[in-house]
Design a protein around this motif. Structure first.
Motif, mmCIF file in Angstrom:
data_model
loop_
_atom_site.group_PDB
_atom_site.id
_atom_site.type_symbol
_atom_site.label_atom_id
_atom_site.label_comp_id
_atom_site.label_asym_id
_atom_site.label_seq_id
_atom_site.Cartn_x
_atom_site.Cartn_y
_atom_site.Cartn_z
ATOM 1 N N ILE A 1 54.497 94.522 2.083
ATOM 2 C CA ILE A 1 53.491 95.597 2.180
ATOM 3 C C ILE A 1 54.105 96.856 2.807
ATOM 4 N N GLU A 2 55.078 96.663 3.673
ATOM 5 C CA GLU A 2 55.735 97.829 4.293
ATOM 6 C C GLU A 2 56.505 98.621 3.229
ATOM 7 N N GLN A 3 57.170 97.911 2.318
ATOM 8 C CA GLN A 3 57.877 98.606 1.226
ATOM 9 C C GLN A 3 56.865 99.303 0.306
ATOM 10 N N GLY A 4 55.723 98.646 0.090
ATOM 11 C CA GLY A 4 54.678 99.256 -0.746
ATOM 12 C C GLY A 4 54.059 100.487 -0.113
ATOM 13 N N ALA A 5 54.172 100.585 1.210
ATOM 14 C CA ALA A 5 53.580 101.731 1.923
ATOM 15 C C ALA A 5 54.509 102.943 1.956
ATOM 16 N N VAL A 6 55.767 102.765 1.546
ATOM 17 C CA VAL A 6 56.761 103.843 1.719
ATOM 18 C C VAL A 6 56.356 105.117 0.955
ATOM 19 N N ALA A 7 56.126 105.002 -0.350
ATOM 20 C CA ALA A 7 55.830 106.211 -1.137
ATOM 21 C C ALA A 7 54.447 106.785 -0.799
ATOM 22 N N PRO A 8 53.401 105.952 -0.676
ATOM 23 C CA PRO A 8 52.105 106.527 -0.294
ATOM 24 C C PRO A 8 52.161 107.268 1.051
ATOM 25 N N SER A 9 52.897 106.709 2.032
ATOM 26 C CA SER A 9 52.963 107.360 3.350
ATOM 27 C C SER A 9 53.777 108.649 3.272
ATOM 28 N N TRP A 10 54.838 108.606 2.477
ATOM 29 C CA TRP A 10 55.653 109.815 2.280
ATOM 30 C C TRP A 10 54.781 110.940 1.700
ATOM 31 N N LEU A 11 53.972 110.596 0.707
ATOM 32 C CA LEU A 11 53.101 111.606 0.085
ATOM 33 C C LEU A 11 52.022 112.088 1.056
ATOM 34 N N ALA A 12 51.556 111.170 1.917
ATOM 35 C CA ALA A 12 50.521 111.539 2.895
ATOM 36 C C ALA A 12 51.063 112.509 3.943
ATOM 37 N N LEU A 13 52.382 112.496 4.116
ATOM 38 C CA LEU A 13 52.999 113.305 5.185
ATOM 39 C C LEU A 13 53.864 114.437 4.628
ATOM 40 N N LEU A 14 53.664 114.787 3.354
ATOM 41 C CA LEU A 14 54.472 115.872 2.758
ATOM 42 C C LEU A 14 54.345 117.132 3.613
ATOM 43 N N LEU B 1 47.110 95.590 14.740
ATOM 44 C CA LEU B 1 47.932 96.794 14.915
ATOM 45 C C LEU B 1 48.128 97.107 16.397
ATOM 46 N N LYS B 2 47.100 96.851 17.192
ATOM 47 C CA LYS B 2 47.225 97.111 18.645
ATOM 48 C C LYS B 2 48.288 96.208 19.250
ATOM 49 N N LYS B 3 48.341 94.945 18.744
ATOM 50 C CA LYS B 3 49.369 94.023 19.252
ATOM 51 C C LYS B 3 50.770 94.544 18.959
ATOM 52 N N LEU B 4 50.890 95.350 17.884
ATOM 53 C CA LEU B 4 52.195 95.921 17.525
ATOM 54 C C LEU B 4 52.468 97.217 18.288
ATOM 55 N N GLY B 5 51.507 97.599 19.144
ATOM 56 C CA GLY B 5 51.719 98.787 19.972
ATOM 57 C C GLY B 5 51.114 100.061 19.402
ATOM 58 N N PHE B 6 50.315 99.951 18.326
ATOM 59 C CA PHE B 6 49.695 101.143 17.738
ATOM 60 C C PHE B 6 48.256 101.287 18.226
ATOM 61 N N GLN B 7 47.719 102.478 18.065
ATOM 62 C CA GLN B 7 46.356 102.759 18.546
ATOM 63 C C GLN B 7 45.489 103.319 17.420
ATOM 64 N N ALA C 1 49.423 98.489 5.694
ATOM 65 C CA ALA C 1 50.790 98.941 5.991
ATOM 66 C C ALA C 1 50.889 100.471 5.988
ATOM 67 N N ILE C 2 50.058 101.131 5.182
ATOM 68 C CA ILE C 2 50.055 102.614 5.204
ATOM 69 C C ILE C 2 49.538 103.093 6.570
ATOM 70 N N VAL C 3 48.476 102.444 7.056
ATOM 71 C CA VAL C 3 47.962 102.807 8.386
ATOM 72 C C VAL C 3 49.055 102.614 9.435
ATOM 73 N N LYS C 4 49.761 101.486 9.341
ATOM 74 C CA LYS C 4 50.826 101.203 10.315
ATOM 75 C C LYS C 4 51.876 102.321 10.308
ATOM 76 N N GLU C 5 52.288 102.707 9.094
ATOM 77 C CA GLU C 5 53.302 103.761 8.954
ATOM 78 C C GLU C 5 52.764 105.106 9.491
ATOM 79 N N LEU C 6 51.504 105.391 9.185
ATOM 80 C CA LEU C 6 50.931 106.660 9.668
ATOM 81 C C LEU C 6 50.773 106.638 11.193
ATOM 82 N N CYS C 7 50.422 105.465 11.751
ATOM 83 C CA CYS C 7 50.320 105.374 13.220
ATOM 84 C C CYS C 7 51.664 105.739 13.854
ATOM 85 N N ALA C 8 52.757 105.349 13.183
ATOM 86 C CA ALA C 8 54.089 105.622 13.734
ATOM 87 C C ALA C 8 54.499 107.079 13.534
ATOM 88 N N LYS C 9 54.030 107.708 12.439
ATOM 89 C CA LYS C 9 54.603 109.023 12.082
ATOM 90 C C LYS C 9 53.641 110.206 12.083
#
Ligand SMILES: NC(=O)c1ccc[n+]([C@@H]2O[C@H](COP(=O)([O-])OP(=O)(O)OC[C@H]3O[C@@H](n4cnc5c(N)ncnc54)[C@H](OP(=O)(O)O)[C@@H]3O)[C@@H](O)[C@H]2O)c1
Length: 290
Positions: free
Chosen positions: A247-260, A50-56, A20-28
């Protein structure tokens, strides 16, 4: 791919929170994002999902327990990107409560992946970090210093040493080695440690994070930030799907920190809760776990 293109890597991302972190990072994230997995088949299946969801997303094999796998990945990142912009140290293991393996074995294996090999991975990969890189060490609610429970002299001294601003990586490694040694004979609680290898591994990771940030503060590369994070109690294989968060909720804080953003004041070397609040790792209190 090119040396100027930005790149983000999430360890253990074929499933669960890492996926889910990868998914969030693919989007942002403005750059390439890598699913990494110790098993090529599971990793490539995650990429297809992830590709089926439109991410690369991109894929690379990575087993943090296998030094040659880590070195191959390092060489790949160096030659393809000339460095690394975002690293999420997510890969970890946890024995179930009813696991048949004796505590001594659980302690050895849990510390091997969650602490020693995560540290080795950092030591091998950190030279690639570019200025403004963001590192996220996935810890846990049980990685809070206050999970060392006692008020006796030994526990107080253990907490004091772990939270000392002078603590070195070498001293921390020795402490975790001592935990593993003591766990072979069931004496780990006499040293003040909790009766959980997983909790001790995550306390170690959060203590390590503080030391790593101190080193980055004196690094010639500008503005490198590392934080540890409790992602929440999440519905994954690790929790036997008992956690209430997706898993998407679990990815919120890690992704936020990854994109500070660049040059932030805080969090830096911090311990962050899943709702993004910065928690006092030394004094607590530990927020309620849902
Ligand atoms: N779920 C929660 O409620 C919760 C709460 C607090 C903290 N956490 C932390 O969050 C992180 C993700 O947990 P999760 O719940 O998503 O767990 P999970 O579903 O069990 O996923 C763990 C991932 O780590 C990988 N992994 C394990 N050992 C590895 C190794 N040596 N090299 C590379 N990858 C490896 C696994 O790969 P395989 O598929 O090959 O096994 C898997 O992809 C962990 O650090 C965990 O401690 C989770």
């Amino acid at each position: 791919m090119s040396a100027t293109r930005k790149v983000a890597v999430v360890t253990g991302s074929n499933k669960g929170i890492g996926f889910a972190i990868v998914k969030e990072l693919c989007a942002k994230f403005d750059g390439d994002v890598f699913v990494t997995s110790r098993d090529e088949g599971r990793g490539k299946a995650a990429v297809e999902e992830l590709k089926k969801l439109g991410f690369q997303p991109n894929f690379h094999q990575l087993d943090i327990d296998d030094e040659s796998s880590v070195l191959k990945f390092k060489d790949y990142l160096k030659s393809e990107y000339g460095g690394l912009d975002v690293l999420v140290n997510n890969a970890a293991i946890a024995f179930k409560n009813d696991a048949p393996e004796p505590f001594s074995e659980q302690a050895t294996l849990t510390m091997r992946t969650n602490f020693f090999n995560t540290l080795r991975f950092c030591n091998i990969i950190f030279p690639l970090l570019k200025p403004h890189a963001r590192v996220v060490n996935v810890s846990s609610s049980v990685g809070h210093l206050r999970k060392i429970p006692g008020d006796d002299d030994v526990s107080v001294a253990l907490r004091k040493k772990l939270s000392s601003s002078d603590l070195t990586v070498e001293e921390l490694v020795k402490m975790i080695e001592d935990f593993v040694k003591a766990a072979q004979t069931g004496n780990h609680q006499k040293l003040g440690w909790p009766n959980s290898a997983y909790s001790t591994s995550k306390i170690g990771i959060s203590a390590l994070t503080r030391i790593q940030q101190k080193a980055f503060d004196h690094d010639s590369r500008e503005d490198i930030v590392v934080n540890s994070v409790h992602p929440g109690y999440v519905d994954t294989d690790m929790t036997s799907h008992k956690g209430p968060l997706t898993i998407e909720q679990g990815a919120v804080a890690p992704s936020w920190l990854a994109l500070l953003p660049s040059n932030i004041e805080e969090p830096k070397g911090g311990y962050v809760w899943y709702e993004k609040q910065i928690v006092d790792w030394v004094n607590g209190p530990v927020p309620t776990v849902i």
